[in-house]
Design a protein around this motif. Structure first.
Motif, PDB file in Angstrom:
ATOM      1  N   PRO A  27     -24.012  24.215  33.968  1.00 37.67           N
ATOM      2  CA  PRO A  27     -24.035  25.096  34.787  1.00 37.67           C
ATOM      3  C   PRO A  27     -22.406  25.373  35.202  1.00 37.67           C
ATOM      4  CG  PRO A  27     -25.475  23.220  35.407  1.00 37.67           C
ATOM      5  CD  PRO A  27     -24.919  22.923  34.113  1.00 37.67           C
ATOM      6  N   LEU A  28     -21.585  24.679  34.749  1.00 33.50           N
ATOM      7  CA  LEU A  28     -20.165  24.908  34.800  1.00 33.50           C
ATOM      8  C   LEU A  28     -19.680  25.639  33.630  1.00 33.50           C
ATOM      9  CD1 LEU A  28     -18.903  21.580  36.432  1.00 33.50           C
ATOM     10  CD2 LEU A  28     -19.544  23.631  37.651  1.00 33.50           C
ATOM     11  N   PHE A  29     -20.303  26.298  32.806  1.00 29.51           N
ATOM     12  CA  PHE A  29     -20.097  27.028  31.687  1.00 29.51           C
ATOM     13  C   PHE A  29     -18.784  28.108  31.646  1.00 29.51           C
ATOM     14  CE2 PHE A  29     -22.665  30.058  34.100  1.00 29.51           C
ATOM     15  CZ  PHE A  29     -22.144  31.440  33.570  1.00 29.51           C
ATOM     16  N   TYR A  30     -18.702  28.251  33.164  1.00 32.12           N
ATOM     17  CA  TYR A  30     -17.577  29.363  33.403  1.00 32.12           C
ATOM     18  C   TYR A  30     -16.165  28.706  33.036  1.00 32.12           C
ATOM     19  CZ  TYR A  30     -18.770  27.415  37.933  1.00 32.12           C
ATOM     20  OH  TYR A  30     -19.232  26.784  38.938  1.00 32.12           O
ATOM     21  N   ASP A  31     -16.191  27.451  33.325  1.00 35.79           N
ATOM     22  CA  ASP A  31     -15.050  26.890  32.788  1.00 35.79           C
ATOM     23  C   ASP A  31     -14.470  26.758  31.391  1.00 35.79           C
ATOM     24  OD1 ASP A  31     -14.574  26.023  35.578  1.00 35.79           O
ATOM     25  OD2 ASP A  31     -15.512  23.878  35.314  1.00 35.79           O
ATOM     26  N   LYS A  32     -15.266  27.296  30.568  1.00 35.07           N
ATOM     27  CA  LYS A  32     -14.790  27.710  29.197  1.00 35.07           C
ATOM     28  C   LYS A  32     -14.334  28.891  28.999  1.00 35.07           C
ATOM     29  CE  LYS A  32     -16.401  23.634  27.370  1.00 35.07           C
ATOM     30  NZ  LYS A  32     -15.376  22.535  26.773  1.00 35.07           N
ATOM     31  N   LEU A  33     -14.820  29.969  29.826  1.00 38.86           N
ATOM     32  CA  LEU A  33     -14.391  31.449  29.873  1.00 38.86           C
ATOM     33  C   LEU A  33     -12.945  31.543  29.424  1.00 38.86           C
ATOM     34  CD1 LEU A  33     -16.719  33.096  31.999  1.00 38.86           C
ATOM     35  CD2 LEU A  33     -16.701  33.255  29.659  1.00 38.86           C
ATOM     36  N   PRO A  34     -11.861  30.963  29.949  1.00 39.11           N
ATOM     37  CA  PRO A  34     -10.612  31.267  29.686  1.00 39.11           C
ATOM     38  C   PRO A  34     -10.070  31.173  28.132  1.00 39.11           C
ATOM     39  CG  PRO A  34     -10.411  30.001  31.536  1.00 39.11           C
ATOM     40  CD  PRO A  34     -11.872  29.754  31.030  1.00 39.11           C
ATOM     41  N   GLU A  35     -11.030  30.164  27.503  1.00 35.72           N
ATOM     42  CA  GLU A  35     -11.138  30.104  26.153  1.00 35.72           C
ATOM     43  C   GLU A  35     -11.946  30.958  25.143  1.00 35.72           C
ATOM     44  OE1 GLU A  35     -12.683  26.103  24.936  1.00 35.72           O
ATOM     45  OE2 GLU A  35     -12.966  26.730  22.876  1.00 35.72           O
ATOM     46  N   LEU A  36     -13.134  31.285  25.873  1.00 32.70           N
ATOM     47  CA  LEU A  36     -14.210  32.234  25.058  1.00 32.70           C
ATOM     48  C   LEU A  36     -14.021  33.626  25.462  1.00 32.70           C
ATOM     49  CD1 LEU A  36     -17.289  30.126  25.978  1.00 32.70           C
ATOM     50  CD2 LEU A  36     -16.330  30.185  23.683  1.00 32.70           C
ATOM     51  N   PHE A  37     -13.134  33.883  26.539  1.00 34.33           N
ATOM     52  CA  PHE A  37     -13.215  35.337  26.774  1.00 34.33           C
ATOM     53  C   PHE A  37     -11.837  35.428  27.442  1.00 34.33           C
ATOM     54  CE2 PHE A  37     -14.251  39.460  29.312  1.00 34.33           C
ATOM     55  CZ  PHE A  37     -14.902  39.968  28.184  1.00 34.33           C
ATOM     56  N   PRO A  38     -10.925  35.467  26.705  1.00 37.96           N
ATOM     57  CA  PRO A  38      -9.350  35.458  27.140  1.00 37.96           C
ATOM     58  C   PRO A  38      -8.823  36.951  27.706  1.00 37.96           C
ATOM     59  CG  PRO A  38      -9.199  35.437  24.809  1.00 37.96           C
ATOM     60  CD  PRO A  38     -10.986  35.374  25.104  1.00 37.96           C
ATOM     61  N   HIS A  39      -9.575  37.980  27.414  1.00 34.10           N
ATOM     62  CA  HIS A  39      -9.421  39.307  27.710  1.00 34.10           C
ATOM     63  C   HIS A  39      -9.186  39.615  29.399  1.00 34.10           C
ATOM     64  CE1 HIS A  39     -11.124  39.265  23.791  1.00 34.10           C
ATOM     65  NE2 HIS A  39     -12.351  39.109  24.283  1.00 34.10           N
ATOM     66  N   ALA A  40      -9.927  38.666  29.951  1.00 30.53           N
ATOM     67  CA  ALA A  40     -10.097  38.898  31.564  1.00 30.53           C
ATOM     68  C   ALA A  40     -10.157  37.687  32.297  1.00 30.53           C
ATOM     69  CB  ALA A  40     -11.071  39.994  31.939  1.00 30.53           C
ATOM     70  N   ASP A  41     -10.018  37.792  33.451  1.00 26.33           N
ATOM     71  CA  ASP A  41     -10.312  36.369  34.321  1.00 26.33           C
ATOM     72  C   ASP A  41     -11.835  36.363  34.533  1.00 26.33           C
ATOM     73  OD1 ASP A  41     -10.382  34.504  35.859  1.00 26.33           O
ATOM     74  OD2 ASP A  41      -9.534  35.194  37.660  1.00 26.33           O
ATOM     75  N   ALA A  42     -12.707  36.253  33.496  1.00 31.89           N
ATOM     76  CA  ALA A  42     -13.992  35.813  33.666  1.00 31.89           C
ATOM     77  C   ALA A  42     -14.550  34.791  34.387  1.00 31.89           C
ATOM     78  CB  ALA A  42     -14.619  36.084  32.300  1.00 31.89           C
ATOM     79  N   ARG A  43     -13.711  33.906  34.360  1.00 32.40           N
ATOM     80  CA  ARG A  43     -14.086  32.562  35.364  1.00 32.40           C
ATOM     81  C   ARG A  43     -14.359  32.983  36.742  1.00 32.40           C
ATOM     82  NH1 ARG A  43     -12.392  28.642  38.514  1.00 32.40           N
ATOM     83  NH2 ARG A  43     -13.314  26.798  38.289  1.00 32.40           N
ATOM     84  N   SER A  44     -13.558  33.853  37.139  1.00 34.71           N
ATOM     85  CA  SER A  44     -13.498  34.166  38.683  1.00 34.71           C
ATOM     86  C   SER A  44     -14.843  34.883  39.087  1.00 34.71           C
ATOM     87  CB  SER A  44     -12.304  34.920  39.189  1.00 34.71           C
ATOM     88  OG  SER A  44     -12.413  36.118  38.497  1.00 34.71           O
ATOM     89  N   TRP A  45     -15.545  35.731  38.036  1.00 39.48           N
ATOM     90  CA  TRP A  45     -16.912  36.359  38.440  1.00 39.48           C
ATOM     91  C   TRP A  45     -18.080  35.345  38.490  1.00 39.48           C
ATOM     92  CZ3 TRP A  45     -16.831  39.337  32.965  1.00 39.48           C
ATOM     93  CH2 TRP A  45     -15.665  39.984  32.675  1.00 39.48           C
ATOM     94  N   PHE A  46     -17.818  34.007  38.049  1.00 43.55           N
ATOM     95  CA  PHE A  46     -18.835  33.244  38.312  1.00 43.55           C
ATOM     96  C   PHE A  46     -18.521  31.855  39.251  1.00 43.55           C
ATOM     97  CE2 PHE A  46     -19.188  35.090  34.174  1.00 43.55           C
ATOM     98  CZ  PHE A  46     -20.461  35.690  34.084  1.00 43.55           C
ATOM     99  N   ALA A  47     -17.543  31.697  39.252  1.00 40.59           N
ATOM    100  CA  ALA A  47     -16.984  30.368  39.818  1.00 40.59           C
ATOM    101  C   ALA A  47     -17.344  30.481  41.610  1.00 40.59           C
ATOM    102  CB  ALA A  47     -15.305  30.037  39.557  1.00 40.59           C
ATOM    103  N   GLY A  48     -17.233  31.480  42.123  1.00 35.87           N
ATOM    104  CA  GLY A  48     -17.598  31.504  43.532  1.00 35.87           C
ATOM    105  C   GLY A  48     -18.968  32.246  43.847  1.00 35.87           C
TER     106      GLY A  48
END
Lengths: 193, 193
Positions: free
Chosen positions: A88-109
């Motif tokens: 469920p916390l997959f988005y914490d890996k997005l800085p590693e997996l999708f470094p082109h954008a702040d994708a973590r913020s799309w999901f974290a909130g």
């Protein structure tokens, strides 16, 4: 384009297995399986699936209390059972997996978007596992008939991962395969506009 | 086991496409695509996915208002766009698809189970579509960035189907493919017990 033999192997002639030979699967094959399925596409490369391989008999015995009665014997005789799970916390890996954008913020909130994205993309990766296993010469027996809460308590109390479905892996006994059930005709399932 | 070329075609070297050549896809190929993907396994053969092929330019123009801005140009230049959808009443086909048991009754009175089963298995079938398209020599561009309510109102007001995700299909322009993003290492995504 794949040749007829390869199309048969991944989809046309491949069948869900109900009984297994005693041929084992090596840990190296499980690594090769992940190194193939991992290339399947996910949204923003989010890769939310996690795979717990119950490779030892002792590990599979811990799964038995969660299984539907009809799934016990085939699970205990498979070479390996994979719990296809989702983090469920997959988005914490997005800085590693999708470094082109702040994708973590799309999901974290946004818990609803995170949950839907995890389920959709984790399930896509479960399908890639089935196809990748067949492509590597293994047989599959996917199963939805189990108690998710029991599995999660038994295996994921520490990680917080959530079970999605199970896949037995090994070399199937063709004598135990059921007659193939019908599929929907094109006109029942598809439309061209 | 598939050879290296086939493994590359379905997963290892296949890439999500962002631009397309003008090579069309025939309606016969769309039938061949369904006739391959339909063999992928689903729980109790429930086969809840439905596929709306937006093959004409006019059909794809109706999709544009629902798309994220970044997805418009590539969608309008693809040979075809598939709306991978789900039929919430999939269980009404179970007497045909799974004649061995009264499987319809498992879902008809349990909305939560029906919804989860439809989403999981419809998504598996969407993954089979991606792999099957690649196996037939097509390129794919799957997309989650669109407004589901707008799509459902525009295309599924009559059928009640629900959109899940989109896949552009055609022959990709390799010059427009992004550098491949990293994948999680085995130890980050997998465990062997």
């Amino acid at each position: 384009m794949l040749d007829d033999t390869a199309l048969d192997t991944i989809l046309r002639a491949a069948r869900t297995q109900n009984a297994w030979t005693d041929t084992p699967i090596s840990a190296e094959t499980l690594h090769a399986l992940y190194d193939l399925l991992k290339f399947g596409p996910t949204s923003a490369n989010c890769s939310p699936a996690r795979f717990l391989f119950l490779h030892s008999r002792a590990a599979r015995e811990r799964l038995v209390p969660a299984l539907s009665p009809g799934n016990v014997a085939k699970t205990m005789s498979a070479a390996t059972t994979v719990i296809v799970a989702t983090d469920p916390l997959f988005y914490d890996k997005l800085p590693e997996l999708f470094p082109h954008a702040d994708a973590r913020s799309w999901f974290a909130g946004n818990a609803a978007l995170a949950e839907e994205t995890a389920f959709r993309n984790g399930t896509l990766q479960g399908a890639y596992l089935i196809i990748a296993a067949r492509a590597l010469g293994l047989d599959c027996g996917p199963m939805s008939g189990f108690d998710r809460a029991t599995v999660d308590a038994a295996f994921f109390a520490g990680s917080g991962w959530k079970s999605n479905f199970l896949v037995n892996l090994g070399h199937g006994d063709p004598a135990a395969v059921f007659a193939r059930s019908p599929r929907l005709a094109f006109a029942e399932a598809c439309e061209i506009l």
